[in-house]
Scaffold this motif. Structure first.
Motif, PDB file in Angstrom:
ATOM      1  N   PRO A 146      54.060  64.740  25.083  1.00 47.00           N
ATOM      2  CA  PRO A 146      55.081  64.134  25.949  1.00 47.00           C
ATOM      3  C   PRO A 146      56.472  64.633  25.568  1.00 47.00           C
ATOM      4  O   PRO A 146      56.781  64.806  24.387  1.00 47.00           O
ATOM      5  N   VAL A 147      57.282  64.892  26.559  1.00 52.35           N
ATOM      6  CA  VAL A 147      58.651  65.355  26.326  1.00 52.35           C
ATOM      7  C   VAL A 147      59.477  64.177  25.822  1.00 52.35           C
ATOM      8  O   VAL A 147      59.389  63.065  26.355  1.00 52.35           O
ATOM      9  N   ASN A 148      60.253  64.403  24.793  1.00 50.62           N
ATOM     10  CA  ASN A 148      61.095  63.358  24.222  1.00 50.62           C
ATOM     11  C   ASN A 148      62.487  63.447  24.844  1.00 50.62           C
ATOM     12  O   ASN A 148      63.148  64.485  24.754  1.00 50.62           O
ATOM     13  N   PHE A 149      62.941  62.373  25.468  1.00 47.88           N
ATOM     14  CA  PHE A 149      64.210  62.400  26.193  1.00 47.88           C
ATOM     15  C   PHE A 149      65.412  62.666  25.277  1.00 47.88           C
ATOM     16  O   PHE A 149      66.195  63.599  25.544  1.00 47.88           O
ATOM     17  N   PRO A 150      65.614  61.920  24.187  1.00 53.02           N
ATOM     18  CA  PRO A 150      66.796  62.203  23.350  1.00 53.02           C
ATOM     19  C   PRO A 150      66.759  63.576  22.697  1.00 53.02           C
ATOM     20  O   PRO A 150      67.796  64.235  22.582  1.00 53.02           O
ATOM     21  N   ASN A 151      65.574  64.019  22.264  1.00 51.90           N
ATOM     22  CA  ASN A 151      65.490  65.263  21.502  1.00 51.90           C
ATOM     23  C   ASN A 151      65.441  66.515  22.373  1.00 51.90           C
ATOM     24  O   ASN A 151      65.853  67.594  21.921  1.00 51.90           O
ATOM     25  N   GLY A 199      66.553  55.216  42.392  1.00 53.23           N
ATOM     26  CA  GLY A 199      65.451  56.096  42.045  1.00 53.23           C
ATOM     27  C   GLY A 199      65.454  57.434  42.758  1.00 53.23           C
ATOM     28  O   GLY A 199      64.481  58.186  42.653  1.00 53.23           O
ATOM     29  N   ARG A 200      66.541  57.777  43.440  1.00 50.46           N
ATOM     30  CA  ARG A 200      66.531  59.011  44.236  1.00 50.46           C
ATOM     31  C   ARG A 200      66.821  60.260  43.410  1.00 50.46           C
ATOM     32  O   ARG A 200      66.682  61.375  43.918  1.00 50.46           O
ATOM     33  N   ARG A 201      67.220  60.080  42.156  1.00 53.23           N
ATOM     34  CA  ARG A 201      67.561  61.257  41.351  1.00 53.23           C
ATOM     35  C   ARG A 201      66.324  61.964  40.825  1.00 53.23           C
ATOM     36  O   ARG A 201      66.370  63.155  40.534  1.00 53.23           O
ATOM     37  N   LEU A 202      65.225  61.238  40.653  1.00 53.24           N
ATOM     38  CA  LEU A 202      64.009  61.808  40.080  1.00 53.24           C
ATOM     39  C   LEU A 202      62.822  61.465  40.965  1.00 53.24           C
ATOM     40  O   LEU A 202      62.705  60.348  41.466  1.00 53.24           O
ATOM     41  N   PHE A 203      61.902  62.434  41.130  1.00 52.30           N
ATOM     42  CA  PHE A 203      60.752  62.264  42.034  1.00 52.30           C
ATOM     43  C   PHE A 203      59.510  62.760  41.307  1.00 52.30           C
ATOM     44  O   PHE A 203      59.135  63.932  41.404  1.00 52.30           O
ATOM     45  N   MET A 246      58.817  60.659  33.243  1.00 50.42           N
ATOM     46  CA  MET A 246      60.088  60.441  32.553  1.00 50.42           C
ATOM     47  C   MET A 246      59.948  59.597  31.289  1.00 50.42           C
ATOM     48  O   MET A 246      60.560  58.533  31.165  1.00 50.42           O
ATOM     49  N   PRO A 247      59.115  60.015  30.334  1.00 45.26           N
ATOM     50  CA  PRO A 247      59.010  59.233  29.090  1.00 45.26           C
ATOM     51  C   PRO A 247      60.318  59.302  28.299  1.00 45.26           C
ATOM     52  O   PRO A 247      61.004  60.327  28.293  1.00 45.26           O
TER      53      PRO A 247
END
Length: 557
Positions: A146-151, A199-203, A246-247
């Motif tokens: 999983p992709v890490n958002f902060p890193n 929620g329109r920024r990400l799909f 979006m994890p």
């Protein structure tokens, strides 16, 4: 330690004039001619070495499909008479070859991208010159994490300027979309990006249709223009993160503990280049190359410039220049010394460790020192700088006629022990410490504080005791005059910022509102520091408009 001995040596160094790192126009002309002559002379490269920012031994390991590695190829060169071989960056001069193919790819700048699990041998060679080899190993390419958002995601916004002060990172955001300045608050960024804007920024069902990506590639009108290409690594990483739902990452995920820059320092000629490697060291002990995600700043843009990919190019000026690399709130620097090129043949005798350090730097920079000044000039400079006055006729005659070999040192010591020194520097410190008489009732405290400063200097109070006496002052003016500082510096923010700049030599104002953009200091550091001053209490004193300063104590006190 006491300030007086250190000040004495510094003054001897500067006032002698022969210790100043200056050079004449003739020196510069000769240096340029020498440099041109050297450039015309062929210097053979004796050895190549392949660096990845860590130990030279063992293979270069890339873990996972998102791993990247910038390489630096250093060439060793030696001329007759050189004490040690000189190094230059040959990364963009060598030819790269990989065997077998299909494990990794490498571009002309030495940037490695994994393609599949396995091990390959990398060979670099200069045309008609030496070569070097090193193994490259890829692990875990097919294991998608999983992709890490902060890193992984926030650094992309910083790299492309999305969270800068002129774009979405300013206090009100930009066109309804706000990010924290330079990504120092990833939790807030996640809220703004994922949960705002209906929620329109990400799909997640079709990541490439997300407004975030469409704006970044300028497929939809974007005031900031295109920030990335569809076939870039950053675009693919963002798309994969969106597709994964979006994890954010878990609390147990590693965080950046520090960053390092390779090389840390280099001696470079003018109009040459050096590729940097920036490594992020995480809390779990892992290390990741973040060269193309870090932000770079040169402290003197007339001496050197640095590209977004960490390529430093020196310009036409000689001297020292520092390149700052910033990533996720951590800062590291690369220092380049660009010699003038003149020959430093003779140096004045070193009389202390400061002389030794300065002379070493002059030799490294190729800057001949000025000649040592005569006795009359030294007397005038020393007396003005230390005592704030011109020497008397009697002092001048006695000094000129004194045959002692150490009379300059004796003069500095004599001036530092004089009341003139205490008077002169008490005026300076009184201004720095905001000792003002803004109304008649302040006269008593102002004079008492000035008298205390003057006596502290005259009796050579140690610097740490001087600072402690001011910051920890309590009581009334007659009992402890340094409490006057709290009369003028009333607000906690002003106390934090004044004391940091005066006594620690750093400006911390930026950290009041956000993480310092050019330092490691965060808002947590700022307000933790301010917690000391938040314990300062006041109550009316005996004198008119005077106060009693006290420090509040908790239950443990």
């Amino acid at each position: 330690m006491s300030c007086r001995p250190l000040l004495a040596w510094c003054l001897l160094l500067v006032l002698a004039a022969g210790r100043c790192p200056t050079a004449t126009a003739d020196d510069a002309s000769n240096a340029v001619a020498t440099s041109a002559s050297s450039a015309a002379t062929e210097v053979a490269v004796s050895k190549l070495s392949i660096h990845a920012g860590q130990a030279l031994e063992g293979p270069i390991v890339l873990r996972g499909r998102d791993a990247r590695q910038q390489l630096v190829v250093l060439a060793e060169m030696a001329k007759p008479g050189d004490a040690a071989p000189k190094l230059r960056d040959a990364t963009r001069d060598v030819n790269f070859a990989l065997a077998p193919p299909g494990i990794v790819s490498i571009d002309a700048s030495g940037y490695i991208v994994p393609l599949a699990d396995g091990k390959a041998m990398l060979n670099v060679a200069l045309p008609g010159g030496p070569s070097a080899s090193r193994a490259v190993q890829v692990e875990g390419f097919d294991h998608e994490l999983p992709v890490n958002f902060p890193n992984q995601i926030v650094p992309i916004f910083t790299r492309f300027g999305c969270n800068g002060g002129g774009c979405h990172g300013k206090s009100g955001g930009q066109n309804g979309f706000r990010l924290s300045l330079l990504g120092f608050e990833p939790g807030e960024d996640y809220e703004h990006l994922v949960k705002e804007g209906r929620g329109r920024r990400l799909f997640p069902a079709a990541p490439e249709r997300s407004l975030l990506l469409a704006k970044a590639t300028n497929e939809l009108p974007h005031g900031g223009g295109p920030r990335m290409e569809r076939d870039s690594h950053e675009y693919r990483l963002l798309a994969r993160w969106i597709g994964q739902g979006m994890p954010y990452g878990s609390a147990s995920d590693p965080t950046v503990a520090k960053i390092t820059v390779f090389p840390g320092a280099r001696s470079m000629s003018r109009a040459t280049a050096q590729q940097l490697i920036v490594l992020a060291h995480y809390s779990d002990g892992s290390i990741e190359d973040v060269t193309r995600l870090a932000k770079y700043e040169a402290n003197d843009t007339e001496m050197a410039e640095v590209s977004p990919r960490g390529l430093v190019r020196t310009l036409d000026l000689a001297g020292d220049v520092t390149i700052m690399a910033r990533y996720q709130g951590s800062v590291a620097v690369f220092q380049a010394t660009v010699p003038l090129g003149a020959t430093v043949e003779q140096l004045p005798p070193a009389k202390n460790f400061i002389d030794e350090l300065v002379f070493k730097k002059l030799v490294a920079l190729g800057l001949p020192p000025s000649e040592v000044c005569d006795d009359a000039t030294f007397l005038r400079r020393a007396t003005i700088d230390i005592a704030g006055r011109l020497p008397t006729v009697e002092e001048a005659e006695a000094f000129i006629s004194d045959p002692a070999s150490n009379k300059r040192e004796q003069l500095v010591d004599r001036l530092l022990a004089s009341g003139d020194y205490a008077d002169y520097f008490a005026n300076k410190w009184s201004a720095l410490l905001r000792n003002r008489r803004r109304q008649p009732s302040f006269m008593h405290g102002t004079y008492r504080f000035h008298e205390w400063i003057r006596d502290s200097l005259y009796h050579n109070m140690p610097y740490d005791e001087f600072v402690r006496s001011i910051l920890a002052a309590s009581g009334e003016v007659d009992d402890h005059p340094p409490v006057t500082w709290y009369r003028e510096v009333k607000d906690t923010e002003q106390q934090v910022e004044d004391s940091a700049q005066l006594f620690l030599g750093m400006r911390i104002q930026c950290a009041r509102c956000h993480h310092h953009p050019f330092e490691k200091w965060s808002q947590r550091d700022y307000y933790s520091y301010g917690a000391f001053f938040a314990q300062v209490g006041r109550k009316p004193g005996v004198g008119i408009d005077e106060q009693v300063i006290f420090h509040k104590r908790g239950s443990a006190g």
